[in-house]
Design an enzyme around this catalytic site. Structure first.
Site, mmCIF file in Angstrom:
data_model
loop_
_atom_site.group_PDB
_atom_site.id
_atom_site.type_symbol
_atom_site.label_atom_id
_atom_site.label_comp_id
_atom_site.label_asym_id
_atom_site.label_seq_id
_atom_site.Cartn_x
_atom_site.Cartn_y
_atom_site.Cartn_z
ATOM 1 N N TYR A 135 0.780 -1.235 0.000
ATOM 2 C CA TYR A 135 0.000 0.000 0.000
ATOM 3 C C TYR A 135 0.812 1.286 0.000
ATOM 4 C CZ TYR A 135 -3.883 -3.135 0.707
ATOM 5 O OH TYR A 135 -4.812 -4.143 0.538
ATOM 6 N N PHE A 429 -11.176 -3.354 11.591
ATOM 7 C CA PHE A 429 -12.156 -2.853 10.616
ATOM 8 C C PHE A 429 -11.858 -3.431 9.253
ATOM 9 C CE2 PHE A 429 -8.631 0.124 10.681
ATOM 10 C CZ PHE A 429 -8.437 0.483 9.354
#
Length: 429
Positions: A135, A429
């Site tokens: 990322y 999450f």
């Protein structure tokens, strides 16, 4: 960038169709998600698609009629240094099938989501990186770190007998509670606590229902944990601990391991009382704390801090990407008065430019674009690591990840960006 995004648009990426998933397609999307995460598909809870699905926020890639990539995001409040919150685009459930790697599918889904997030006014995007090297190319940098401990009770012999300044909580008490009480009391407590912890994000109702088995997920083996809450003399809940016990025996001798899954305390006296409970459970010989804040004093509360050894899973946790530099840095507070000018490189364009961070004596600051000479030059990924205060400019400079244009600027920036508490993200999450 990121204007007039059409969430219903269909893109073709190397012969594969990328589009938002309809609520009726969530079952197959979930099957593709499980395949991408190398786990068996066990169906889906009937109510979950309706409640979790949002128009345009669940993306899929389709090769013919088959879903072969997944991506989901939702908006969430992120606490920043000083107790303010910013709107964050929380990215999760990112997979690409092994049969369709290296075709630009992840890049296309990420670009689409970030553009939509910027249009909605999100100051940052956040995610948890399963692999370190994926990322950074999208502008994310590690911004919080997990910190867990393994405690040998035979070595530590519990908490220190005298804890200076911590006489206990006069009139306080600890009670075990039911799962229903955990949902109600825990949610209210967490919402108070998260505003004190940089890096914490809000927990929605689905999180609490899933973690207390009100929302049952096929394939997940839920075993009811032990949940205790601490109340002060007025009856107000000031802390919560959730733990489970692996009840093992070594012949005729107990050899159980207690694992702490969730720990919230509004103050040190409450934390001490809850740790005292955890460290004194009968038959338990080892305590595993999966995650607490990196600067939590837990080891120093023990009679022998050496009995607490770092958890092997400790490492980077939440990664952060700046979308609106001025809004994000204007929302947080700072450690010292001063001024620093940052030259930021961002290949996607959201954070590109030169920014001046000016901090007043009371710790408030503002961030504006400027044409002044830069003090530091860095990529947006490193800016994401600095934002919540967990990383330091001198360390990045020493690693060659940040350039000191003006000598001494890294140390000066460190004073500005320093925070009393290191950032921590206790919520998946």
């Amino acid at each position: 960038m990121g204007k007039n995004i059409d969430d219903t648009a269909v893109e073709t990426v190397n012969g594969v169709q990328l589009r938002a998933v309809s609520v009726g397609e969530v079952e197959e999307w979930n099957r593709a998600l499980n395949l991408g995460f190398l786990r068996p598909h066990a169906g889906i809870e009937p109510e979950l698609p309706r409640r979790r699905w949002q128009p345009g926020r669940m993306l899929g890639c389709f090769d013919g009629g088959r879903q072969i990539a997944t991506f989901r995001s939702s908006d969430v409040e992120l606490t920043v240094p000083g107790g303010a919150v910013v709107q964050a685009d929380a990215i999760t459930n990112v997979t690409v099938s092994a049969t369709h790697r290296r075709r630009g599918l992840l890049s296309a889904m990420m670009r689409r989501d970030l553009a939509s997030a910027a249009e909605r006014g999100c100051a940052v995007a956040i995610l948890v990186a399963a692999e370190y090297n994926i990322y950074g190319r999208f502008g994310f940098g590690p911004a919080t770190w997990g910190c867990g401990w393994r405690i040998d009770l035979a070595r530590t012999r519990g908490l220190r007998e005298s804890l200076p300044g911590v006489p206990g909580v006069p009139g306080g008490r600890i009670d075990f509670v039911t799962l229903a009480e955990q949902r109600e009391l825990g949610a209210e407590l967490y919402d108070r606590w998260r505003l004190t912890q940089p890096g914490a994000i809000a927990r929605d109702g689905i999180w609490w229902e899933r973690n207390t088995n009100q929302l049952r997920i096929p394939g997940e083996d839920f075993k009811e944990p032990f949940t205790a809450v601490h109340r002060d003399a007025d009856g107000r809940v000031t802390g919560l601990v959730v733990y489970r016990i692996d009840n093992k025996w070594d012949g005729a001798y107990p050899d159980a391991t207690l694992t702490v899954d969730d720990f919230i305390a509004l103050d040190l006296p409450t934390a001490v009382e809850l740790w005292r409970l955890v460290l004194s459970v009968d038959w338990v010989r080892k305590v595993v704390v999966d995650s607490v804040a990196p600067d939590d004093p837990l080891p120093l509360l023990l009679q022998d801090p050496r009995a607490a050894t770092p958890h092997e899973a400790n490492g980077d946790l939440m990664w952060l990407r700046l979308l609106d530099v001025e809004a994000a840095f204007g929302a947080r507070r700072y450690g010292a008065a001063g001024r620093v000018v940052l030259e930021v490189e961002d290949r996607l364009g959201y954070a590109s430019g030169r920014f001046a961070i000016e901090v007043a004596g009371d710790g408030t600051g503002r961030c504006t674009r400027t044409t002044d000479d830069a003090d530091l030059a860095l990529d947006v990924s490193e800016l994401g690591s600095l934002y919540l205060g967990s990383e330091t400019a001198p360390r990045l400079a020493a690693a060659g990840l940040l350039t000191e244009v003006r000598p001494g600027a890294a140390a000066a920036a460190d004073l500005l960006l320093r925070t009393p508490l290191r950032a921590w993200t206790p919520t998946e999450f």
